[in-house]
Motif scaffolding. Structure first.
Motif, PDB file in Angstrom:
ATOM      1  N   PHE A 241      -3.306   2.740   4.034  1.00 34.19           N
ATOM      2  CA  PHE A 241      -1.861   2.530   3.979  1.00 34.19           C
ATOM      3  C   PHE A 241      -1.487   1.236   4.696  1.00 34.19           C
ATOM      4  O   PHE A 241      -2.198   0.770   5.590  1.00 34.19           O
ATOM      5  CB  PHE A 241      -1.112   3.682   4.658  1.00 34.19           C
ATOM      6  N   ILE A 242      -0.345   0.691   4.316  1.00 36.11           N
ATOM      7  CA  ILE A 242       0.253  -0.458   5.009  1.00 36.11           C
ATOM      8  C   ILE A 242       1.629  -0.017   5.500  1.00 36.11           C
ATOM      9  O   ILE A 242       2.376   0.643   4.768  1.00 36.11           O
ATOM     10  CB  ILE A 242       0.391  -1.677   4.083  1.00 36.11           C
ATOM     11  N   THR A 243       1.966  -0.360   6.729  1.00 36.85           N
ATOM     12  CA  THR A 243       3.253   0.083   7.285  1.00 36.85           C
ATOM     13  C   THR A 243       4.401  -0.780   6.760  1.00 36.85           C
ATOM     14  O   THR A 243       4.257  -1.990   6.552  1.00 36.85           O
ATOM     15  CB  THR A 243       3.255   0.039   8.818  1.00 36.85           C
ATOM     16  N   GLN A 244       5.564  -0.132   6.570  1.00 35.46           N
ATOM     17  CA  GLN A 244       6.769  -0.788   6.088  1.00 35.46           C
ATOM     18  C   GLN A 244       7.717  -1.115   7.242  1.00 35.46           C
ATOM     19  O   GLN A 244       7.567  -0.632   8.362  1.00 35.46           O
ATOM     20  CB  GLN A 244       7.510   0.098   5.090  1.00 35.46           C
ATOM     21  N   ASN A 245       8.751  -1.891   6.916  1.00 34.05           N
ATOM     22  CA  ASN A 245       9.735  -2.305   7.908  1.00 34.05           C
ATOM     23  C   ASN A 245      10.517  -1.142   8.495  1.00 34.05           C
ATOM     24  O   ASN A 245      11.024  -1.236   9.614  1.00 34.05           O
ATOM     25  CB  ASN A 245      10.734  -3.287   7.282  1.00 34.05           C
ATOM     26  N   ASP A 246      10.666  -0.055   7.745  1.00 35.03           N
ATOM     27  CA  ASP A 246      11.532   1.042   8.198  1.00 35.03           C
ATOM     28  C   ASP A 246      10.768   2.143   8.933  1.00 35.03           C
ATOM     29  O   ASP A 246      11.312   3.199   9.216  1.00 35.03           O
ATOM     30  CB  ASP A 246      12.294   1.645   7.013  1.00 35.03           C
ATOM     31  N   GLY A 247       9.472   1.908   9.226  1.00 35.20           N
ATOM     32  CA  GLY A 247       8.713   2.904   9.966  1.00 35.20           C
ATOM     33  C   GLY A 247       7.987   3.891   9.091  1.00 35.20           C
ATOM     34  O   GLY A 247       7.449   4.883   9.587  1.00 35.20           O
ATOM     35  N   THR A 248       7.947   3.653   7.788  1.00 41.56           N
ATOM     36  CA  THR A 248       7.194   4.515   6.880  1.00 41.56           C
ATOM     37  C   THR A 248       6.047   3.706   6.264  1.00 41.56           C
ATOM     38  O   THR A 248       5.865   2.528   6.582  1.00 41.56           O
ATOM     39  CB  THR A 248       8.100   5.090   5.777  1.00 41.56           C
ATOM     40  N   ILE A 249       5.273   4.344   5.383  1.00 38.11           N
ATOM     41  CA  ILE A 249       4.050   3.722   4.870  1.00 38.11           C
ATOM     42  C   ILE A 249       4.050   3.606   3.355  1.00 38.11           C
ATOM     43  O   ILE A 249       4.754   4.335   2.651  1.00 38.11           O
ATOM     44  CB  ILE A 249       2.801   4.517   5.316  1.00 38.11           C
ATOM     45  N   LEU A 250       3.253   2.676   2.880  1.00 38.19           N
ATOM     46  CA  LEU A 250       2.964   2.517   1.460  1.00 38.19           C
ATOM     47  C   LEU A 250       1.458   2.584   1.263  1.00 38.19           C
ATOM     48  O   LEU A 250       0.696   2.065   2.089  1.00 38.19           O
ATOM     49  CB  LEU A 250       3.441   1.140   0.965  1.00 38.19           C
ATOM     50  N   LEU A 251       1.023   3.224   0.178  1.00 39.24           N
ATOM     51  CA  LEU A 251      -0.374   3.095  -0.206  1.00 39.24           C
ATOM     52  C   LEU A 251      -0.679   1.613  -0.404  1.00 39.24           C
ATOM     53  O   LEU A 251       0.197   0.839  -0.827  1.00 39.24           O
ATOM     54  CB  LEU A 251      -0.657   3.866  -1.491  1.00 39.24           C
ATOM     55  N   ALA A 252      -1.881   1.218  -0.098  1.00 35.35           N
ATOM     56  CA  ALA A 252      -2.233  -0.197  -0.189  1.00 35.35           C
ATOM     57  C   ALA A 252      -1.941  -0.757  -1.578  1.00 35.35           C
ATOM     58  O   ALA A 252      -1.511  -1.900  -1.723  1.00 35.35           O
ATOM     59  CB  ALA A 252      -3.704  -0.389   0.165  1.00 35.35           C
ATOM     60  N   SER A 253      -2.160   0.060  -2.622  1.00 43.29           N
ATOM     61  CA  SER A 253      -1.898  -0.405  -3.989  1.00 43.29           C
ATOM     62  C   SER A 253      -0.424  -0.722  -4.187  1.00 43.29           C
ATOM     63  O   SER A 253      -0.061  -1.684  -4.868  1.00 43.29           O
ATOM     64  CB  SER A 253      -2.343   0.649  -4.999  1.00 43.29           C
ATOM     65  N   ALA A 254       0.466   0.077  -3.585  1.00 51.14           N
ATOM     66  CA  ALA A 254       1.898  -0.177  -3.697  1.00 51.14           C
ATOM     67  C   ALA A 254       2.308  -1.375  -2.847  1.00 51.14           C
ATOM     68  O   ALA A 254       3.152  -2.182  -3.246  1.00 51.14           O
ATOM     69  CB  ALA A 254       2.688   1.060  -3.272  1.00 51.14           C
ATOM     70  N   ALA A 255       1.692  -1.515  -1.666  1.00 51.27           N
ATOM     71  CA  ALA A 255       2.006  -2.644  -0.792  1.00 51.27           C
ATOM     72  C   ALA A 255       1.605  -3.964  -1.429  1.00 51.27           C
ATOM     73  O   ALA A 255       2.218  -5.001  -1.178  1.00 51.27           O
ATOM     74  CB  ALA A 255       1.307  -2.475   0.548  1.00 51.27           C
ATOM     75  N   ALA A 462      -0.392   4.661  12.990  1.00 49.81           N
ATOM     76  CA  ALA A 462      -1.158   5.870  12.697  1.00 49.81           C
ATOM     77  C   ALA A 462      -0.268   7.058  12.347  1.00 49.81           C
ATOM     78  O   ALA A 462      -0.660   7.919  11.551  1.00 49.81           O
ATOM     79  CB  ALA A 462      -2.054   6.220  13.878  1.00 49.81           C
ATOM     80  N   ILE A 463       0.924   7.143  12.935  1.00 50.04           N
ATOM     81  CA  ILE A 463       1.767   8.334  12.742  1.00 50.04           C
ATOM     82  C   ILE A 463       2.804   8.174  11.652  1.00 50.04           C
ATOM     83  O   ILE A 463       3.610   9.083  11.414  1.00 50.04           O
ATOM     84  CB  ILE A 463       2.480   8.714  14.057  1.00 50.04           C
ATOM     85  N   SER A 464       2.841   7.032  10.968  1.00 51.55           N
ATOM     86  CA  SER A 464       3.887   6.761   9.985  1.00 51.55           C
ATOM     87  C   SER A 464       3.862   7.759   8.833  1.00 51.55           C
ATOM     88  O   SER A 464       2.814   8.297   8.469  1.00 51.55           O
ATOM     89  CB  SER A 464       3.752   5.334   9.450  1.00 51.55           C
ATOM     90  N   ARG A 465       5.054   7.954   8.229  1.00 53.00           N
ATOM     91  CA  ARG A 465       5.218   8.919   7.148  1.00 53.00           C
ATOM     92  C   ARG A 465       5.673   8.216   5.872  1.00 53.00           C
ATOM     93  O   ARG A 465       5.894   7.012   5.856  1.00 53.00           O
ATOM     94  CB  ARG A 465       6.221  10.006   7.561  1.00 53.00           C
ATOM     95  N   VAL A 466       5.819   9.002   4.791  1.00 53.39           N
ATOM     96  CA  VAL A 466       6.206   8.483   3.478  1.00 53.39           C
ATOM     97  C   VAL A 466       7.706   8.667   3.292  1.00 53.39           C
ATOM     98  O   VAL A 466       8.281   9.671   3.713  1.00 53.39           O
ATOM     99  CB  VAL A 466       5.447   9.220   2.361  1.00 53.39           C
TER     100      VAL A 466
END
Length: 984
Positions: A241-255, A462-466
């Motif tokens: 995953f890659i972390t987003q600006n808002d504290g959530t995550i994206l799958l690497a493919s989406a990032a 590590a703790i980020s969510r979707v």
């Protein structure tokens, strides 16, 4: 055994941090931290990630098969933009689905010149776009799009942005998606970015974000492939995953498709990690202070556990965008901040810093530069940093207490600007420089320095969510607001599930509802839902983004590489800049005509917004349009009203409608079309043009119309208000003439609809009729008002207000250039006539704002509390002032300690609120807690104050405040004409 460990890695410009977490043990004293690692970032970030994870695995004997996920936070993508590296930025073509609109402001118009030349390769406007209610401006024309794709392909541009008016609310016609499909059919190797996937409402800002995203797509794929390669070498079989600006995550493919969403994930990760370390959950909001070597980043973690997002626009390398971005303030305070003591004994900390050279230059490490770290070691006998004995013979001792006081004040002020109420909040200190902060701070209910705070960013990863975010405009005509919000929440939850969240863990964490001005039964709804990633999905083990032959690890030398200068003559083209002395600058006067320059325009725009008294809308977009007109050969000529002939005909025009529509449906030719329709009907020709109101965006409309090729008329140095007012009948001609003076009048929506008013009992009835038609004409129209004779103009005009705007803007610019913002208010007062004509009403901090929508207008009240704007003592203003507003500020009222109230100023006198940090105007939509402001009162023109009718229309009674009697602030001073002063 089911994988249960989460790995978080944050790759920064200086350090690569890593942690391994067992979230099931997060309530234990060790917070479930199995291992952590901090090391210098390597030239090849793939190696840095590999080294960090390998070191943690070896140290704690971790079996790779126990790892459920790896989440990476990175600054790679924003670095590419900041450094303007042509090797990492692709050229972009932009296709606008806008029909007849967005004509005057082309893509990238407000970008820094070099970045624009580097990225913006081609743009076009085609049919398409929606109205605010979801109806069509026009449908797309497939053949038209195909023709444009052929041009783009011929130019060799492989990154394409599609941007449609109101595309974020397009759920029926799917114009951007259909256009993207056409492009892929004709040009399958191209990268296509649809703007609605990147950002929300705000046409120009959303487009900017989409362009930046498209430009870094090829580099993003290579970078993320490099990350995946590092994970593969460790024999990990888990999602990345890659972390987003808002504290959530994206799958690497989406990032890899939306890398812009990672631009500011670093501060966000630190904030999320800090909350996790303190185990406060979602009980209360808190301030997170991340102190590094050079700067301190301060953000607000709201009660849902996520950072507060920037309310409006964010700026990235000089480019305005509106995608999700954390509201973070930075100040020049860090462990490496240089500390100086002046001859008079004044101590300053920063803003400059020794930065990464701390261990070589700080005194405590044997260097010669006094830093915040040195003073901290002296102040705290328990600090285990460097060699304390090296400080024994320095002169620092006598200044330790002052150092501590300065640092305390700097942090307290930064914290206060982030708060949303006056209540104390917990303050969490993280980062390597947190040791310099005191244990107690004003405004903090408690100050916490959690263990492992040095790797809070990796923990946050590590703790980020979707997440799933919905930003839409919906009708409340047949449903209640709560019913619509419930449906919107369900849609946001579904989006989170689509993005990979496990359904039974998803919950709504943010909800927003904004009624739209001048639009019946329409509101903007913003909902955010988050949940844990569903590791049981097959998609969790994603396919590689790139094949091995498309990207190699050797290409990824992000931090070791030397940026090569741009030698391409095509992208080096730029407008030459000329240094000039603001104090001695003289405008260009030809005879009795003032030829407006780009410098003049900038100052006039600043002055217009200040004269808007909180309303009128920002002149920014209008300034961009006028700048384009000038760049393309248009000449802006301003004349004095004194030079008008009695039989001259002075035209007038402006915009009406909802600000929400204005930021999305950029103007086309409707302003000119309204004028053309009116004068074709009247069968006469105007000889000059004037602004309806000088305050806000309409203050530039006279010059825009006059400079157009179709009109080519001089603009009168004056207007019909001398400020901004909510409605068009609050004008000086209506003060002096009871019968309608602006008939015939016409409004035009720019898309084929024109409405005339040829007869009415009053200007008030004209206003009511046009306002009623607004919602049926797209909620935004251009208005052309019938001309006024030169003779009447000289009698009714508020004179020389363009000159006044120019002088105010120049005063602000000069104060900035001399670093004298502290006295900007006094400089403005000098320009508007001196102490008899204006004065500072109050200085302090906004501590409360209330708003409501009534009859299309925003009503509300802002409360300002007196405080020292320098933070160095008692304020010269005590207590509180409240300012009720109806789009514009109406009255300033001092609240006394005994409960009584004193009116400081009221309409028609101007009540202007400016930002104490930069001298810019603050409009009523921008009022928010924590802003440091100066309230100025300026005496209104005698055109308003000399007659009972003027006070009835433009005074407190015109706003329904019959209980307030107008009392002038002083004596009106007619603004000095720039033409008279600088003309030969």
């Amino acid at each position: 055994m089911v994988p249960y460990l989460r790995v978080g890695v944050d790759v920064g410009g200086t350090n690569t941090d890593g942690v391994v977490l067992d979230t099931a043990r997060s309530s234990e004293r060790g917070r479930g931290i199995i291992a952590w690692h901090k090391a210098s970032t390597t030239g090849n970030p793939s190696d840095g990630i590999n080294n960090a994870i390998r070191a943690m695995f070896e140290k704690s004997k971790i079996d790779p098969s126990d790892v459920a996920s790896v989440t990476i936070g990175t600054t790679h993508f924003i670095n590419a933009v900041v450094e303007q590296d042509r090797e990492r930025l692709a050229r972009v073509a932009i296709i606008r689905l806008c029909g007849p609109f967005a004509k005057g402001v082309p893509p990238c118009v407000d970008w820094p010149e070099n970045l624009r030349n580097l990225i913006c390769g081609y743009h076009c406007r085609v049919k398409g776009g929606l109205e605010v209610d979801g109806s069509l401006i026009s449908d797309i024309d497939e053949e038209e799009i195909r023709d444009q794709v052929k041009i783009i392909k011929h130019k060799g541009i492989r990154s394409i942005v599609v941007n449609g008016i109101f595309s974020p609310v397009d759920v029926i016609y799917k114009q951007e998606e259909r256009t993207a499909q056409i492009i892929k059919e004709l040009y399958p190797e191209a990268d296509v970015v649809t703007s609605k996937d990147v950002a929300n409402l705000g046409f120009l800002e959303r487009e900017n974000a989409a362009i930046l995203n498209a430009s870094i797509l090829p580099f993003a794929r290579k970078t993320i492939r490099s990350f995946q390669a590092a994970i593969s070498r460790l024999r990990l079989r888990c999602p990345v995953f890659i972390t987003q600006n808002d504290g959530t995550i994206l799958l690497a493919s989406a990032a890899a498709k939306l890398p812009i969403r990672t631009f500011s994930s670093g501060p966000t990760n630190s904030m999320r990690g800090a909350a996790f370390l303190t185990q406060t959950g979602v009980k209360e909001s808190m301030i997170v202070v991340d102190i590094g070597g050079t700067t301190t980043d301060v953000g607000l973690l709201i009660a849902n556990g996520f950072p507060r997002q920037a309310a409006a626009f964010s700026e990235i390398s000089g480019v305005r965008t509106n995608f999700s971005y954390p509201d973070v303030r930075s100040i020049g305070l860090g462990g490496g901040s240089i500390v100086r003591v002046s001859r008079d004994g004044t101590l300053t900390v920063g803003p400059d810093s020794v930065g990464y050279r701390l261990t070589a230059e700080a005194l405590v490490f044997g260097g010669k530069t006094p830093t915040a770290t040195d003073y901290t070691v002296l102040a705290d006998a328990t600090a285990e940093i460097g060699d304390r004995s090296l400080l024994s013979y320095t002169s620092l001792d006598g200044n330790v207490q002052e150092f501590k006081a300065v640092v305390k004040i700097m942090l307290e002020r930064a914290i206060d600007t982030m708060k949303t109420s006056a209540a104390d909040l917990p303050v969490l200190l993280v980062g390597g420089g947190a040791v310099i902060a005191p244990d107690e701070l004003k405004g903090a209910s408690k100050v916490v320095k959690p263990e492992w705070s040095g790797v809070a960013n990796a923990i946050g990863s590590a703790i980020s969510r979707v997440s799933g975010v919905l930003d839409t405009i919906e009708s409340t005509d047949s449903k209640t607001t709560s019913q619509v919000m419930e449906e919107a929440s369900k849609r946001a939850i579904e989006k989170a599930v689509e993005n990979g969240a496990k359904r039974d863990t998803v919950q709504v964490v943010e909800m927003g509802h904004i009624p739209l001005q001048y639009i019946a039964n329409k509101s903007r709804f913003i909902v955010k839902a988050v949940g844990d990633f569903d590791y049981d999905r097959e998609s969790a083990l994603e396919e590689p983004i790139l094949s091995e032959d498309q990207a190699t690890e050797d290409e990824m030398t992000e931090f070791a590489r030397t940026i090569q200068p741009d030698t391409d003559p095509e992208t080096q083209k730029s407008t030459p800049t000329h240094e000039f002395d603001i104090a001695t600058y003289a405008p260009d006067i030809h005879g009795r005509e003032w030829i407006i320059s780009d410098i003049d325009l900038t100052w006039i725009s600043t002055g217009c917004y200040i004269l808007g008294t909180g309303g009128g809308g920002s002149p920014y977009g209008h300034m961009l349009r006028l700048r384009e007109i000038m760049k393309n050969g248009g000449v802006v000529r301003v004349i004095s009203p004194d030079d008008l002939k009695d039989d001259d005909l002075v035209a007038c025009g402006g915009g009406k409608g909802s600000p929400t529509v204005g930021i999305e449906k950029l103007t086309g030719d409707e302003m000119l079309e309204a004028q053309t329709e009116l004068y074709n009907f009247m069968k006469v020709e105007p000889t000059a043009v004037i602004a309806l109101e000088i305050g806000g965006g309409n203050g530039l409309q006279g010059m825009i119309l006059g400079a157009s090729n179709m009109m080519n008329l001089p603009t009168v140095d004056g207007d019909w208000m001398g400020r901004a007012y909510p409605v068009a009948w609050q004008t000086t001609p209506v003060v002096f003439e009871e019968k309608p003076v602006f008939l015939p009048s016409t409004i035009c929506d720019g898309n084929g609809q024109v409405m005339f008013m040829t007869k009415a009992k009053s200007e008030l009835m004209v206003e009511r009729a046009f306002r009623a038609a607004l919602s049926q004409m797209g909620s935004h129209v251009a208005c052309a008002k019938g001309p006024i004779s030169g003779k009447n103009t000289k009698c009714w005009v508020v004179e020389h207000t363009i000159s006044l705007s120019w002088r105010i803007g120049r005063a602000v610019a000069l104060s900035r250039s001399l670093n004298q913002i502290d006295t900007v208010a006094e400089s403005i007062i000098s320009e508007v006539g001196g102490a008899e004509s204006a004065r500072v009403l109050f200085k302090g901090k906004i501590v409360g704002v209330d708003r409501m929508l009534r009859m299309g207008h925003v009503y509300g009240e802002v409360i300002i509390e007196g405080m020292s704007l320098r933070g160095d003592g008692d304020s010269e203003f005590q207590g509180r002032v409240k300012i009720p507003f109806k789009n514009e500020n109406i009255v300033a009222i001092q609240e006394e300690d005994d409960g009584s109230e004193t009116v400081l100023a009221s309409v028609p006198d101007l009540i202007c609120v400016i930002d104490a940090q930069n001298g810019e105007a603050i409009g009523t939509p921008e009022y928010r807690y924590g802003l440091l402001v100066i309230v100025l009162g300026i005496v209104a023109s005698e055109k308003w104050t000399s007659t009972p009718r003027g006070l009835e229309i433009g005074g407190p009674k015109g706003f329904g405040m019959d209980e307030i009697e107008y009392k002038s602030l002083g004596k009106f001073q007619k603004p000095r004409s720039v033409i008279d002063e600088y003309g030969s």
